[in-house]
Design a protein around this motif. Structure first.
Motif, PDB file in Angstrom:
ATOM      1  N   TYR A  47      27.332 -14.221  -9.688  1.00  0.00           N
ATOM      2  CA  TYR A  47      26.465 -14.386  -8.864  1.00  0.00           C
ATOM      3  C   TYR A  47      25.851 -15.038  -8.404  1.00  0.00           C
ATOM      4  CZ  TYR A  47      24.955 -11.305  -4.928  1.00  0.00           C
ATOM      5  OH  TYR A  47      24.663 -10.718  -3.648  1.00  0.00           O
ATOM      6  N   TRP A  53      29.772 -11.933  -4.910  1.00  0.00           N
ATOM      7  CA  TRP A  53      29.589 -10.810  -5.906  1.00  0.00           C
ATOM      8  C   TRP A  53      31.257 -10.339  -5.754  1.00  0.00           C
ATOM      9  CZ3 TRP A  53      26.977  -8.703  -9.724  1.00  0.00           C
ATOM     10  CH2 TRP A  53      27.440  -7.679 -10.139  1.00  0.00           C
ATOM     11  N   GLU A  57      31.875  -2.397  -5.683  1.00  0.00           N
ATOM     12  CA  GLU A  57      31.100  -1.946  -5.760  1.00  0.00           C
ATOM     13  C   GLU A  57      30.314  -1.050  -6.640  1.00  0.00           C
ATOM     14  OE1 GLU A  57      29.286   0.709  -2.474  1.00  0.00           O
ATOM     15  OE2 GLU A  57      30.368  -0.463  -2.651  1.00  0.00           O
ATOM     16  N   CYS A  60      28.738  -2.904  -9.031  1.00  0.00           N
ATOM     17  CA  CYS A  60      27.139  -3.647  -8.393  1.00  0.00           C
ATOM     18  C   CYS A  60      26.017  -2.767  -8.953  1.00  0.00           C
ATOM     19  CB  CYS A  60      27.719  -3.425  -6.947  1.00  0.00           C
ATOM     20  SG  CYS A  60      26.116  -3.551  -5.724  1.00  0.00           S
ATOM     21  N   SER A 124      22.070   0.490  -4.379  1.00  0.00           N
ATOM     22  CA  SER A 124      23.101  -1.133  -4.840  1.00  0.00           C
ATOM     23  C   SER A 124      24.271  -0.684  -4.021  1.00  0.00           C
ATOM     24  CB  SER A 124      23.361  -0.585  -6.088  1.00  0.00           C
ATOM     25  OG  SER A 124      21.967  -1.215  -6.531  1.00  0.00           O
ATOM     26  N   GLN A 125      24.576  -1.751  -2.679  1.00  0.00           N
ATOM     27  CA  GLN A 125      26.156  -1.457  -2.408  1.00  0.00           C
ATOM     28  C   GLN A 125      26.625  -2.845  -1.985  1.00  0.00           C
ATOM     29  OE1 GLN A 125      25.555   0.600   1.124  1.00  0.00           O
ATOM     30  NE2 GLN A 125      25.298  -0.966   2.221  1.00  0.00           N
ATOM     31  N   THR A 126      27.796  -3.217  -1.436  1.00  0.00           N
ATOM     32  CA  THR A 126      28.491  -4.270  -1.112  1.00  0.00           C
ATOM     33  C   THR A 126      28.218  -5.085  -0.198  1.00  0.00           C
ATOM     34  OG1 THR A 126      30.572  -4.088  -1.943  1.00  0.00           O
ATOM     35  CG2 THR A 126      28.980  -4.663  -3.823  1.00  0.00           C
ATOM     36  N   THR A 128      30.803  -7.124   3.263  1.00  0.00           N
ATOM     37  CA  THR A 128      31.895  -8.137   3.014  1.00  0.00           C
ATOM     38  C   THR A 128      31.117  -8.371   4.134  1.00  0.00           C
ATOM     39  OG1 THR A 128      33.210  -7.396   1.208  1.00  0.00           O
ATOM     40  CG2 THR A 128      33.524  -8.969   2.353  1.00  0.00           C
ATOM     41  N   THR A 138      31.063 -11.993  -0.782  1.00  0.00           N
ATOM     42  CA  THR A 138      30.279 -10.586  -0.661  1.00  0.00           C
ATOM     43  C   THR A 138      29.371 -10.493  -1.719  1.00  0.00           C
ATOM     44  OG1 THR A 138      32.321  -9.618  -0.941  1.00  0.00           O
ATOM     45  CG2 THR A 138      30.947  -7.737  -2.075  1.00  0.00           C
ATOM     46  N   CYS A 140      26.147  -8.169  -3.457  1.00  0.00           N
ATOM     47  CA  CYS A 140      25.510  -7.157  -3.776  1.00  0.00           C
ATOM     48  C   CYS A 140      24.363  -6.896  -3.918  1.00  0.00           C
ATOM     49  CB  CYS A 140      25.818  -7.150  -5.606  1.00  0.00           C
ATOM     50  SG  CYS A 140      25.638  -6.057  -6.381  1.00  0.00           S
TER      51      CYS A 140
END
Length: 160
Positions: A47, A53, A57, A60, A124-126, A128, A138, A140
């Motif tokens: 990463y 990333w 997700e 992540c 936590s999330q992704t 884009t 993307t 994280c």
């Protein structure tokens, strides 16, 4: 030279005389270190190297959780080893920790560590980005319910 997996394997195959309280804590420390190296370091290296990333997700969330879980478990295990050593040195004639207490301490270490890591799993999330040249990146990252990372009170509390 021994690595963490060698320490864990040697502890399992040792005679009963080597199954001391300190050795149980050392195995716990080895497990948390192995968890960090297998589930976190490689993925974060990719990463950071690519600023992208590619792992989705779900992972992540797992990586962020495992990162805090394993570091916390390592620190709390070192504290438990220190308490055991302090007791052995300062009170040499008193009985040492029992195996039951050691098991309780180990379970408590992992539960408290999981409790400290849980907010990062939730946050936590992704995200884009699609750039004008159609390249995709993307990230994280943490998205806290009360605001952006730099303005979030929840992140400040979690960091402390």
């Amino acid at each position: 030279m021994l690595d963490d997996s060698d320490v864990a394997t040697d502890e399992i195959d040792t005679p009963a005389g080597m199954r001391t309280i300190t050795n149980f804590f050392l195995v716990n420390l080895a497990v948390s270190d192995c968890m960090m190296s297998t589930m976190n370091i490689t993925f974060n290296f990719v990463y950071f190297l690519n600023s992208h990333w590619p792992f989705g997700e779900a992972y992540c969330k797992i990586v962020q959780f495992v990162s805090v879980l394993s570091v916390s478990a390592s620190v709390f295990t070192l504290v438990a080893i220190s308490i055991d050593r302090y007791s052995a040195i300062m009170h040499p004639l008193q009985p040492r920790m029992s195996r039951r207490w050691t098991l309780f301490a180990t379970i408590a270490i992992w539960l408290v560590s999981a409790g400290l890591a849980a907010p990062l799993y939730e946050a936590s999330q992704t995200f884009t980005f699609i750039y004008e040249d159609n390249s995709i990146r993307t990230l994280c990252y943490f998205k806290w319910p009360d605001g952006e990372t730099m303005d979030s009170t929840l992140e400040l509390v979690d960091d402390v």
